[in-house]
Design a protein around this motif. Structure first.
Motif, PDB file in Angstrom:
ATOM      1  N   TYR A   1      35.590  45.816  53.413  1.00  0.00           N
ATOM      2  CA  TYR A   1      34.695  44.667  53.478  1.00  0.00           C
ATOM      3  C   TYR A   1      33.485  44.873  52.572  1.00  0.00           C
ATOM      4  CZ  TYR A   1      36.563  41.356  56.831  1.00  0.00           C
ATOM      5  OH  TYR A   1      37.313  40.382  57.421  1.00  0.00           O
ATOM      6  N   GLY A   2      33.001  46.120  52.482  1.00  0.00           N
ATOM      7  CA  GLY A   2      31.894  46.389  51.570  1.00  0.00           C
ATOM      8  C   GLY A   2      32.270  46.087  50.131  1.00  0.00           C
ATOM      9  N   LEU A   3      33.486  46.497  49.727  1.00  0.00           N
ATOM     10  CA  LEU A   3      33.978  46.151  48.397  1.00  0.00           C
ATOM     11  C   LEU A   3      34.121  44.646  48.251  1.00  0.00           C
ATOM     12  CD1 LEU A   3      36.704  48.925  47.937  1.00  0.00           C
ATOM     13  CD2 LEU A   3      34.614  48.679  46.604  1.00  0.00           C
ATOM     14  N   GLY A   4      34.601  43.986  49.312  1.00  0.00           N
ATOM     15  CA  GLY A   4      34.757  42.530  49.275  1.00  0.00           C
ATOM     16  C   GLY A   4      33.433  41.816  49.111  1.00  0.00           C
ATOM     17  N   PHE A   5      32.381  42.304  49.773  1.00  0.00           N
ATOM     18  CA  PHE A   5      31.049  41.697  49.617  1.00  0.00           C
ATOM     19  C   PHE A   5      30.561  41.824  48.173  1.00  0.00           C
ATOM     20  CE2 PHE A   5      30.023  42.750  54.314  1.00  0.00           C
ATOM     21  CZ  PHE A   5      30.754  41.646  54.708  1.00  0.00           C
TER      22      PHE A   5
ATOM     23  N   LEU B   1      36.680  60.150  59.149  1.00  0.00           N
ATOM     24  CA  LEU B   1      35.238  60.350  58.958  1.00  0.00           C
ATOM     25  C   LEU B   1      34.818  60.011  57.525  1.00  0.00           C
ATOM     26  CD1 LEU B   1      34.703  63.673  60.962  1.00  0.00           C
ATOM     27  CD2 LEU B   1      34.085  61.337  61.651  1.00  0.00           C
ATOM     28  N   LEU B   2      35.645  60.389  56.554  1.00  0.00           N
ATOM     29  CA  LEU B   2      35.350  60.043  55.168  1.00  0.00           C
ATOM     30  C   LEU B   2      35.394  58.533  54.954  1.00  0.00           C
ATOM     31  CD1 LEU B   2      37.272  62.812  53.171  1.00  0.00           C
ATOM     32  CD2 LEU B   2      34.804  62.475  53.272  1.00  0.00           C
ATOM     33  N   LEU B   3      36.338  57.869  55.606  1.00  0.00           N
ATOM     34  CA  LEU B   3      36.416  56.413  55.499  1.00  0.00           C
ATOM     35  C   LEU B   3      35.174  55.748  56.083  1.00  0.00           C
ATOM     36  CD1 LEU B   3      40.158  55.647  56.374  1.00  0.00           C
ATOM     37  CD2 LEU B   3      38.985  55.159  54.220  1.00  0.00           C
ATOM     38  N   LEU B   4      34.695  56.267  57.195  1.00  0.00           N
ATOM     39  CA  LEU B   4      33.481  55.710  57.795  1.00  0.00           C
ATOM     40  C   LEU B   4      32.271  55.930  56.876  1.00  0.00           C
ATOM     41  CD1 LEU B   4      33.964  56.797  61.516  1.00  0.00           C
ATOM     42  CD2 LEU B   4      34.242  54.507  60.541  1.00  0.00           C
ATOM     43  N   ALA B   5      32.224  57.086  56.212  1.00  0.00           N
ATOM     44  CA  ALA B   5      31.142  57.337  55.253  1.00  0.00           C
ATOM     45  C   ALA B   5      31.239  56.372  54.074  1.00  0.00           C
ATOM     46  CB  ALA B   5      31.199  58.782  54.768  1.00  0.00           C
ATOM     47  N   HIS B   6      32.456  56.162  53.566  1.00  0.00           N
ATOM     48  CA  HIS B   6      32.657  55.183  52.499  1.00  0.00           C
ATOM     49  C   HIS B   6      32.256  53.788  52.980  1.00  0.00           C
ATOM     50  CE1 HIS B   6      34.594  57.174  49.074  1.00  0.00           C
ATOM     51  NE2 HIS B   6      35.198  57.968  49.940  1.00  0.00           N
ATOM     52  N   GLY B   7      32.593  53.484  54.231  1.00  0.00           N
ATOM     53  CA  GLY B   7      32.246  52.171  54.778  1.00  0.00           C
ATOM     54  C   GLY B   7      30.747  51.953  54.814  1.00  0.00           C
ATOM     55  N   ALA B   8      29.994  52.965  55.266  1.00  0.00           N
ATOM     56  CA  ALA B   8      28.533  52.842  55.300  1.00  0.00           C
ATOM     57  C   ALA B   8      27.974  52.648  53.896  1.00  0.00           C
ATOM     58  CB  ALA B   8      27.924  54.074  55.958  1.00  0.00           C
ATOM     59  N   PHE B   9      28.522  53.393  52.930  1.00  0.00           N
ATOM     60  CA  PHE B   9      28.046  53.294  51.551  1.00  0.00           C
ATOM     61  C   PHE B   9      28.346  51.924  50.954  1.00  0.00           C
ATOM     62  CE2 PHE B   9      29.098  53.641  47.009  1.00  0.00           C
ATOM     63  CZ  PHE B   9      27.878  54.039  46.498  1.00  0.00           C
TER      64      PHE B   9
ATOM     65  N   LEU C   1      29.247  49.077  52.430  1.00  0.00           N
ATOM     66  CA  LEU C   1      28.591  47.962  53.127  1.00  0.00           C
ATOM     67  C   LEU C   1      27.145  47.816  52.667  1.00  0.00           C
ATOM     68  CD1 LEU C   1      29.911  48.166  56.806  1.00  0.00           C
ATOM     69  CD2 LEU C   1      30.331  46.341  55.148  1.00  0.00           C
ATOM     70  N   THR C   2      26.469  48.950  52.492  1.00  0.00           N
ATOM     71  CA  THR C   2      25.082  48.907  52.001  1.00  0.00           C
ATOM     72  C   THR C   2      25.024  48.336  50.587  1.00  0.00           C
ATOM     73  OG1 THR C   2      24.524  50.840  53.353  1.00  0.00           O
ATOM     74  CG2 THR C   2      23.028  50.271  51.559  1.00  0.00           C
ATOM     75  N   ILE C   3      25.893  48.842  49.706  1.00  0.00           N
ATOM     76  CA  ILE C   3      25.934  48.348  48.327  1.00  0.00           C
ATOM     77  C   ILE C   3      26.290  46.866  48.304  1.00  0.00           C
ATOM     78  CG2 ILE C   3      27.141  48.516  46.112  1.00  0.00           C
ATOM     79  CD1 ILE C   3      25.181  50.774  46.613  1.00  0.00           C
ATOM     80  N   GLY C   4      27.291  46.491  49.089  1.00  0.00           N
ATOM     81  CA  GLY C   4      27.711  45.092  49.114  1.00  0.00           C
ATOM     82  C   GLY C   4      26.624  44.170  49.634  1.00  0.00           C
ATOM     83  N   TYR C   5      25.922  44.599  50.692  1.00  0.00           N
ATOM     84  CA  TYR C   5      24.856  43.771  51.264  1.00  0.00           C
ATOM     85  C   TYR C   5      23.703  43.596  50.275  1.00  0.00           C
ATOM     86  CZ  TYR C   5      21.038  42.311  54.289  1.00  0.00           C
ATOM     87  OH  TYR C   5      19.971  41.629  54.827  1.00  0.00           O
ATOM     88  N   LEU C   6      23.264  44.708  49.678  1.00  0.00           N
ATOM     89  CA  LEU C   6      22.135  44.627  48.745  1.00  0.00           C
ATOM     90  C   LEU C   6      22.505  43.804  47.510  1.00  0.00           C
ATOM     91  CD1 LEU C   6      20.822  48.314  48.917  1.00  0.00           C
ATOM     92  CD2 LEU C   6      19.850  46.284  50.017  1.00  0.00           C
ATOM     93  N   THR C   7      23.717  44.013  46.985  1.00  0.00           N
ATOM     94  CA  THR C   7      24.147  43.262  45.803  1.00  0.00           C
ATOM     95  C   THR C   7      24.251  41.787  46.102  1.00  0.00           C
ATOM     96  OG1 THR C   7      25.408  45.192  45.058  1.00  0.00           O
ATOM     97  CG2 THR C   7      25.928  43.091  44.021  1.00  0.00           C
TER      98      THR C   7
END
Length: 294
Positions: A183-187, A261-269, A271-277
């Motif tokens: 979803y972060g990539l999608g945003f 755990l790595l996927l959750l870390a990627h998700g946090a990253f 999602l943050t990038i997607g939201y700010l962008t």
């Protein structure tokens, strides 16, 4: 004095509750709209029946040829892939790829769909959160992909006599952990649509990268070292690897936990990038009046 000072906080709390209720109603309305749009075109179901078997077929028949007479190449495949079930290996990889591709397409193309229907500007003028228009496709997408997974299991059981000895809990955890990153990539895609006015190029680019780097039909260990390094930083690589372990080897949660755990870390990253962008580009588009442009 105490009554006078408490009134603004009561009003503020009341407005917050009203706003939350309004957002929930808007979210439900968006979901209902997407569902109506899906059922109005029932021929989409044909794609969910055909693609689970059609897309992997080219890789499956190629693998039968490469396995050689009597499956002479299977021991080598076992050596590099960790399983001799090359049919299940391909099916899990291609199924995860189609799921991730569809999710990215739905989220990234959501605003473009609004543009094409002529509803983007009018919806943007409402006080509804912009992100609801992106995540509103999520529940409908989850329902349709569940149907897609069911068709996949049934069809490969019928045509190839393939059965999965999956650890369903581990498999479910893997897919749930993958959603934030995708979803972060999608945003990020959706925000680029506002300026580039189309999503196809970005989705095709990521889809090609995933097909080459993430090992949907072959182990990433056969790639050059620099490609393996790149692959380890891509969320779909983690999804496919953990899904294969859970679906083919009945891996318990403790085995797939590092990838989760790595996927959750990627998700946090992401999602943050997607939201700010998205927030930044959407604000610029509103100031320049570019939302109605194609």
């Amino acid at each position: 004095m105490e009554i006078a000072t408490s009134q603004p906080s009561l009003v503020k709390a009341s407005l917050s509750r009203t706003s939350l209720i309004a957002e929930i109603r808007a979210f439900y309305t968006i979901i209902w709209r997407e569902w109506l749009h899906f059922v109005r075109y029932p021929t989409w179901v044909i794609a969910f029946i055909i693609w689970p078997i059609l897309f992997p077929a080219v890789y499956i028949f190629s693998s039968f040829a490469l396995a050689g007479p009597g499956g002479a190449g299977i021991p080598r495949f076992l050596q590099v892939a960790g399983t001799e079930n090359f049919l299940g290996y391909i099916v899990v990889g291609t199924t995860v790829w189609m799921w991730a591709n569809t999710l990215l397409w739905n989220v990234g193309f959501a605003l473009r769909g609004e543009q094409m229907r002529g509803t983007l500007e009018s919806n943007w003028m409402t006080p509804t959160s912009r992100f609801l228009f992106l995540v509103g496709t999520g529940p409908v997408h989850a329902a349709t992909m569940l149907m897609f997974f069911i068709f996949t299991v049934i069809e490969f059981r019928i045509f190839f006599n393939l059965t999965f000895e999956a650890n369903l809990l581990s498999l479910l955890i893997v897919f749930l952990a993958a959603i934030p990153a995708l979803y972060g990539l999608g945003f990020t895609f959706a925000s680029l649509v506002i300026t580039a006015r189309e999503a196809n190029t970005f989705v095709f680019l990521v889809r090609g990268i995933v097909m080459i780097f993430c090992g949907i039909t072959y182990p990433i260990s056969v790639m050059p070292a620099w490609m393996q390094t790149v692959a380890q930083w891509l969320p779909p690589t983690l999804i496919i690897r953990a899904a294969r372990a859970a679906a083919l080897n009945r891996a318990p949660l403790s085995v797939v936990a590092p990838d989760v755990l790595l996927l959750l870390a990627h998700g946090a990253f992401w999602l943050t990038i997607g939201y700010l962008t998205f927030s930044q580009i959407e604000r610029r588009a509103r100031l320049k009046g570019a939302l109605g442009q194609y």
